[in-house]
Design a protein around this motif. Structure first.
Motif, mmCIF file in Angstrom:
data_model
loop_
_atom_site.group_PDB
_atom_site.id
_atom_site.type_symbol
_atom_site.label_atom_id
_atom_site.label_comp_id
_atom_site.label_asym_id
_atom_site.label_seq_id
_atom_site.Cartn_x
_atom_site.Cartn_y
_atom_site.Cartn_z
ATOM 1 N N LYS A 62 0.414 -0.986 0.184
ATOM 2 C CA LYS A 62 0.251 -0.203 -0.160
ATOM 3 C C LYS A 62 0.755 1.197 -0.026
ATOM 4 N N LEU A 65 1.499 1.644 -3.215
ATOM 5 C CA LEU A 65 0.568 2.531 -4.744
ATOM 6 C C LEU A 65 0.241 3.891 -4.137
ATOM 7 N N GLY A 66 0.749 4.241 -2.648
ATOM 8 C CA GLY A 66 0.656 5.607 -2.639
ATOM 9 C C GLY A 66 -0.840 5.705 -1.853
ATOM 10 N N LEU A 67 -1.265 4.203 -1.102
ATOM 11 C CA LEU A 67 -2.545 4.363 -0.169
ATOM 12 C C LEU A 67 -2.314 4.789 0.991
ATOM 13 N N PHE A 93 -2.286 -3.470 -10.010
ATOM 14 C CA PHE A 93 -2.296 -4.293 -8.924
ATOM 15 C C PHE A 93 -3.742 -5.090 -8.867
ATOM 16 N N PRO A 95 -5.428 -6.166 -4.994
ATOM 17 C CA PRO A 95 -5.230 -6.645 -3.929
ATOM 18 C C PRO A 95 -5.795 -7.585 -3.202
ATOM 19 N N SER A 97 -7.765 -10.325 -1.561
ATOM 20 C CA SER A 97 -9.090 -10.462 -1.418
ATOM 21 C C SER A 97 -9.862 -9.231 -1.712
ATOM 22 N N TYR A 99 -11.646 -6.335 -3.458
ATOM 23 C CA TYR A 99 -13.210 -5.497 -2.708
ATOM 24 C C TYR A 99 -13.286 -5.160 -4.029
ATOM 25 N N PHE A 100 -13.980 -5.276 -5.039
ATOM 26 C CA PHE A 100 -14.039 -4.951 -5.786
ATOM 27 C C PHE A 100 -16.004 -4.311 -5.876
ATOM 28 N N PRO A 101 -16.611 -3.180 -6.813
ATOM 29 C CA PRO A 101 -18.160 -3.075 -6.564
ATOM 30 C C PRO A 101 -18.669 -4.286 -6.850
ATOM 31 N N ARG A 160 -7.662 -6.912 -14.493
ATOM 32 C CA ARG A 160 -8.314 -5.961 -13.710
ATOM 33 C C ARG A 160 -6.667 -5.159 -14.302
ATOM 34 N N THR B 82 -13.022 0.021 -2.419
ATOM 35 C CA THR B 82 -13.256 -0.142 -2.767
ATOM 36 C C THR B 82 -12.730 1.261 -3.863
ATOM 37 N N ARG B 93 -6.109 11.499 -5.841
ATOM 38 C CA ARG B 93 -6.727 12.252 -5.135
ATOM 39 C C ARG B 93 -7.834 12.768 -4.924
#
Ligand code: ADP
Ligand code: MG
Lengths: 317, 255
Positions: A62, A65-67, A93, A95, A97, A99-101, A160, B82, B93
């Motif tokens: 993370k 990825l700049g998260l 990337f 992720p 598990s 977490y996609f919409p 993706r 998400t 951002r």
């Protein structure tokens, strides 16, 4: 114990003294989940980031990825500061598990990512269909993700990750949720990426995944990088547990234990302390002919655990 | 820009799939129809009831959409992470914040247009239609664009319940803070209290100036100047809130 090899030119990802702690509540002491990480991903390699759950693998990713933003140190992605969005232009990337919409279909998920990566409408439609087929979702691509199994979501996530023609792919626990066939397909896919010159960083707590895939592995535990090695070199570090010696004819092999016998052929076992030269001499002395001499080494798993235990010792002292 | 539009587009698509949206739409439409029934039973200027209730329905519905759909979508994105998937692409951002806002604003726009057309039809049926009705609907739309910005602003740093509460508070305060000017006039000139009240009024968004519902309902002409200034004022507020939201979100850790 961590050996920091010099950072090669054009390294897709570089960590320079990166620390990160989480503060769950402002009155609690921050929890250090990454401590002074020094690491560089070399261009074109597959680097496995290994460590038990909670070691800091996802945190490491993370930050790339700049998260997350580092408390200390610097993270450079594709030659830029990781907080710059442009650094992610050629990065894919997957992720942990995913977490996609879940009301999106597989196709919509991949096309949306393509759009964010700046692909033109016709291009991203073609690319999405092509990739979804490559991960084995050609039948299911128009069904919503909510109706996918975990393995199928993982496959869609892989498509993706690849949609933006990445030169560097970051995969967080890519094999989780896959059946044996799926793991094999993913492995071939990842090896295929390397053939195309794509660099791959993947995190896993399953050593077997790394064993089959990686050029190098980085071992992380409790936020510290314990080791980063070529897999070949790691292989040589595996301790010899015992020797197995096949002998044709002759009598006793001094210091050996007979385990199997078929006709004139005997299989002897000797302790790890024995030298190869001594064994050869012992066989000759017994009058037999040496057929084979095999060191039985500890598994990579054992070495891995030993490395982790070693770090425990460090921490206690 | 294409990334902002991509995010806006997906947000609109998600909002349109929201069941709450249709529930609220049906509720607002029912309220309008009810007002038509009510107007048939009352003596006097019944067309006013249709317009008054109809415009109020548009306003309240918009607020509820901002609260439930707007705050809801943003919260879900954070909670289910998400947002991290979106931001792992080369998306800044601030582009994310503005994209989300544009998508929600488009949702509000569609709602307001649907209900506005319904209301126009209803007043036509009653034979009380005037073009001025659209001025009132336009101003309600602008106000809702501001309210949506407030919802995004609060969601960028707060929990959904507080975001919804704060956003409602902005709506209420925005419609009541003109009363501070009355209070100010009652206080002795030059007193500290008067300065404080005056200062407070200046830092609060006054939505009453742009609220021309009562004028339109009673057929009082509204100057174009007022509409233009109120629009500029409310959109400037919206822009400022979004800017602060984007700044606050810029260095936030997405855990
Ligand atoms: N959001 C968070 N808040 C507090 N602690 C966290 C958070 N995320 C991770 N941690 C802690 O940081 C450490 C590293 O986590 P992580 O990077 O997810 O490990 P890994 O991916 O190797 O399993 C863990 O001990 C975990 O408990
Ligand atoms: Mg993890």
């Amino acid at each position: 114990m961590a050996t920091s090899s010099p950072t090669p030119a054009g390294a897709p990802l570089v960590y320079e003294g990166v620390s990160k702690s989480y503060r769950t509540h402002f009155w609690q002491r921050p929890f250090v989940s990454l401590d002074g990480l020094e690491m560089a991903v070399h261009p074109g390699e597959i680097l496995g980031l290994l460590g038990p759950n909670g070691a800091g693998k996802t945190t490491t990713i993370k930050l790339a990825l700049g998260l997350l933003f580092p408390d200390r140190g610097e993270v450079r992605l594709m030659g830029r500061c990781a907080s710059e969005p442009a650094s992610r232009a050629e990065v894919g990337f997957l992720p942990e598990s995913p977490y996609f919409p879940d009301d999106l279909t597989g196709r919509e998920l991949v096309e949306f990512a393509g759009r964010l990566h700046g692909l033109e409408s016709a291009d991203r439609r073609r690319r999405a269909a092509e990739l979804l087929e490559r991960v084995g979702l050609s039948e299911a691509m128009d069904r919503p993700l909510r109706k996918y199994s975990k393995g199928m979501v993982q496959r869609a996530g892989m498509a993706r990750a690849l949609v933006g023609h990445p030169r560097f792919v970051i995969l967080d626990e890519p094999m989780s949720g896959l059946d044996p066939i799926g793991r094999r397909e993913f492995r071939d896919l990842i090896l295929g990426l390397r053939e195309e010159g794509v660099t791959v960083l993947f995190a896993s707590h399953v050593l077997a995944d790394a064993e089959m895939l990686c050029d190098r592995v980085a071992i992380l535990d409790a936020g510290k990088l314990l080791a980063i090695r070529d897999l070949g070199r790691l292989e040589r570090e595996r301790r010899v547990l015992r020797w197995e010696v096949e002998v044709l004819g002759g009598g006793e092999v001094a210091g050996g234990e007979l385990i199997a016998e078929r006709g004139d052929e005997r299989l002897w076992r000797l302790p790890a302390e024995a030298r190869a030269q001594e064994i050869v001499e012992a066989v000759a002395a017994g009058g037999g002919t040496l057929l084979s001499l095999t060191p039985q080494r500890e598994t990579l798993e054992d070495l891995f655990l030993r490395t982790l235990r070693g770090s425990d010792g460090d921490r206690q002292s | 820009m294409s990334r902002i539009l991509a995010i806006a587009h997906s947000t609109l698509a998600e909002a349109i799939r929201h069941r709450v949206l249709y529930l609220l739409l049906v509720f607002a439409a029912a309220l309008m129809l009810f007002s038509r029934v009510l107007s048939m039973m009352t003596v006097g200027d019944d067309a006013k009831i249709v317009k008054d209730l109809g415009l109020s329905a548009i306003s309240v519905l918009g607020l509820l959409v901002a609260l439930f759909v707007g705050v809801g979508i943003l919260f879900r994105e954070m909670e289910r992470r998400t947002v991290q998937v979106t931001l792992s692409a080369p998306v800044a951002r601030w582009e994310y914040i503005f994209g989300k806002y544009l998508g929600l604003a488009a949702t509000i726009t569609i709602n307001t247009a649907v209900l506005g057309l319904l209301l126009a039809g209803m007043t036509l049926w009653r034979g009380a239609y005037t073009h001025c009705l659209w001025a009132a609907i336009f101003m309600l739309w602008i106000e809702l664009l501001f309210i949506t910005a407030a919802a995004v602003f609060f969601s960028s740093f707060s929990t959904p319940i507080f975001s919804a509460l704060f956003t409602s508070a902005v709506y209420v305060v925005g419609h009541l803070c003109w009363a501070l000017t009355l209070l100010e006039q009652k206080l002795p000139a030059g007193s500290v209290a008067r300065e404080v009240v005056h200062g407070l009024y200046l830092v609060l968004p006054d939505l009453e100036y742009g609220d021309i519902r009562a004028l339109v309902v009673h057929g009082v002409p509204v100057g174009l100047e007022r509409i233009v200034w109120a629009t500029v004022y409310e959109l400037a507020w919206a822009g400022m809130l979004l800017l602060i939201a984007a700044l606050a979100f810029r260095r936030r850790d997405l855990v």
